[in-house]
Design a protein around this motif. Structure first.
Motif, short mmCIF file in Angstrom:
data_model
loop_
_atom_site.label_atom_id
_atom_site.label_comp_id
_atom_site.label_asym_id
_atom_site.label_seq_id
_atom_site.Cartn_x
_atom_site.Cartn_y
_atom_site.Cartn_z
N THR A 20 0.97 -0.89 -0.06
CA THR A 20 0.05 0.44 0.01
C THR A 20 0.69 1.11 -0.07
OG1 THR A 20 -0.27 -0.09 2.50
CG2 THR A 20 -2.05 -1.12 1.29
N GLY A 21 1.52 1.10 -0.88
CA GLY A 21 2.51 2.18 -1.56
C GLY A 21 1.91 3.50 -2.19
N ALA A 22 1.77 4.00 -2.71
CA ALA A 22 1.56 5.78 -3.16
C ALA A 22 0.67 5.02 -4.02
CB ALA A 22 2.76 7.03 -3.77
N MET A 23 1.56 4.22 -5.30
CA MET A 23 0.52 3.53 -6.66
C MET A 23 -0.40 2.15 -5.95
SD MET A 23 -0.10 3.16 -9.22
CE MET A 23 1.12 3.87 -9.90
N GLY A 24 0.31 1.54 -5.36
CA GLY A 24 -0.80 0.03 -4.53
C GLY A 24 -1.80 1.20 -3.21
N THR A 25 -1.62 2.14 -2.91
CA THR A 25 -2.72 2.82 -2.26
C THR A 25 -3.91 3.44 -3.76
OG1 THR A 25 -2.31 3.16 -0.18
CG2 THR A 25 -4.01 4.17 -0.44
N ALA A 26 -3.50 3.91 -3.96
CA ALA A 26 -4.02 4.24 -5.74
C ALA A 26 -4.65 3.40 -6.25
CB ALA A 26 -2.92 5.41 -6.27
N LEU A 27 -4.54 1.89 -6.25
CA LEU A 27 -5.40 0.93 -7.02
C LEU A 27 -6.50 0.44 -5.90
CD1 LEU A 27 -2.51 -1.65 -8.24
CD2 LEU A 27 -3.70 0.00 -9.36
N LEU A 71 -8.23 -13.27 -6.48
CA LEU A 71 -7.58 -12.85 -7.38
C LEU A 71 -6.04 -12.06 -6.34
CD1 LEU A 71 -6.48 -11.62 -9.95
CD2 LEU A 71 -8.41 -10.03 -9.54
N VAL A 72 -5.26 -12.23 -6.68
CA VAL A 72 -4.61 -11.33 -5.36
C VAL A 72 -3.58 -11.17 -6.52
CG1 VAL A 72 -2.12 -11.92 -3.99
CG2 VAL A 72 -4.20 -13.12 -4.26
N VAL A 73 -3.32 -9.40 -5.42
CA VAL A 73 -2.06 -8.30 -6.54
C VAL A 73 -1.44 -7.73 -5.97
CG1 VAL A 73 -2.24 -5.96 -8.12
CG2 VAL A 73 -4.52 -7.34 -7.88
N VAL A 74 0.09 -7.67 -6.28
CA VAL A 74 0.83 -7.12 -5.47
C VAL A 74 2.06 -6.76 -6.52
CG1 VAL A 74 3.12 -8.63 -5.28
CG2 VAL A 74 1.27 -9.74 -4.97
N CYS A 75 1.46 -5.70 -5.27
CA CYS A 75 2.15 -3.83 -5.67
C CYS A 75 3.44 -3.76 -4.70
CB CYS A 75 1.64 -2.83 -5.63
SG CYS A 75 1.70 -1.79 -6.84
N LEU A 76 4.74 -3.99 -4.76
CA LEU A 76 5.63 -3.78 -4.09
C LEU A 76 7.23 -3.56 -4.42
CD1 LEU A 76 5.62 -7.58 -2.63
CD2 LEU A 76 4.71 -5.39 -0.77
#
Length: 301
Positions: A20-27, A71-76
């Motif tokens: 839940t960085g900047a991109m993860g939070t936006a998603l 469904l698992v999305v990873v944004c690390l």
């Protein structure tokens, strides 16, 4: 934690988001706004709490978050972070979508790793910055590659934060498309910096020069389509307007002007040297496109 159940009357797929960085939070916010049940996890729990206040379920650990949704999305941060986060997670029957920035080789290796653990895998290349996510008119999109079945099943859900472009079953192709476009952007930015350096010490306002620069670059951009057609046909000589010999001669003026203006030519010289090499091999009457073959290393089949 058990799998979220989908009401047959509700087509909004539950999903898990790791990171839940900047991109993860936006998603996550885009999916929440569209009514999708979202479970989130972040290595630093405090960064996931704001999403909890907005309706997401905050999981205490990555394994539990993975267990919550098919469904698992990873944004690390990077590929190593993906392996660490999923080390103790059961991926059996999961569809793993990796939106972590990486290389084509990392995408292929991560696909094999996921498939060996019972998951279908999609790799993604996000062509956007966080403020563009969830904004339909922003032009944001994501390249996807990997499992055709996983993409087909989840295409509508994946399209919620940004448009989707599936580029093939090879899991490395999303990253390859992503990095190829970013590399072209990098070269453009190098040219922009050099242009501003040339006028930096003169009585020319950058804000007045910028519209000329934007217009010029826009006018030149369609040359990429011509280059693509030449690469497809193998014909680099038909209909050439400014041939290689002319461009090499012109580069001498560019370098001389940089010297006069006291500007380093370090952003121009690699390209100029490449074209000189191609000219030396007898391609003076052709366009410059054929020089792409000089960039292909002999040790890479």
């Amino acid at each position: 934690m058990t799998d979220n159940l989908v009401d047959p009357r509700d087509s909004r797929t539950p999903l898990t988001l790791l990171g839940t960085g900047a991109m993860g939070t936006a998603l996550a916010r885009a999916w929440l706004a569209a009514g999708h049940p979202v479970t989130v996890w972040n290595r630093t729990p405090a960064r996931a709490e704001p999403l909890g206040a907005e309706g997401a379920t905050v999981a205490p650990d990555a394994a539990g978050a993975v267990a919550a949704s098919r469904l698992v999305v990873v944004c690390l941060l990077d590929d190593a972070s993906v392996g660490e986060a999923l080390e103790h997670a059961d991926l059996t029957g999961r569809d793993l979508v990796n939106l972590t920035t990486g290389t084509p080789a990392q995408g292929r290796a991560r696909a094999a790793w996921a498939e060996a653990r019972g998951a279908r895998f999609l790799d993604g290349g996000v062509m956007a910055v966080p403020p563009m996510i969830g904004a339909p008119e922003s032009g944001a999109y994501v390249f996807y590659s990997g499992s055709p079945g996983a993409f087909e099943e989840h295409a509508d859900t994946l399209a919620v934060p940004a448009d989707t472009r599936y580029v093939g079953a090879d899991p490395g192709f999303a990253a390859l498309h992503d990095v190829a476009l970013l590399s072209a952007m990098s070269g453009m930015f190098a040219g922009v910096l050099h242009a501003f350096a040339l006028i930096r010490r003169e009585d020319i306002a950058p804000k007045d020069f910028a519209p000329l620069l934007v217009s010029w670059l826009g006018a030149m951009a369609p040359a990429a389509q011509t280059a693509a057609e030449q690469l497809e046909s193998g014909d680099f000589a038909t209909g050439v307007v400014s041939n290689l010999a002319m461009q090499v001669a012109g580069n001498a003026t560019l370098l001389a002007t940089a010297e006069e203006q006291g500007v380093s030519a370090e952003l121009l010289t690699p390209y100029a040297a490449l074209l000189e090499r191609w000219l030396g091999e007898g391609h003076g009457d052709e366009d410059t496109t054929g020089a792409v073959d000089l960039l292909l290393r002999a040790d890479r089949s």
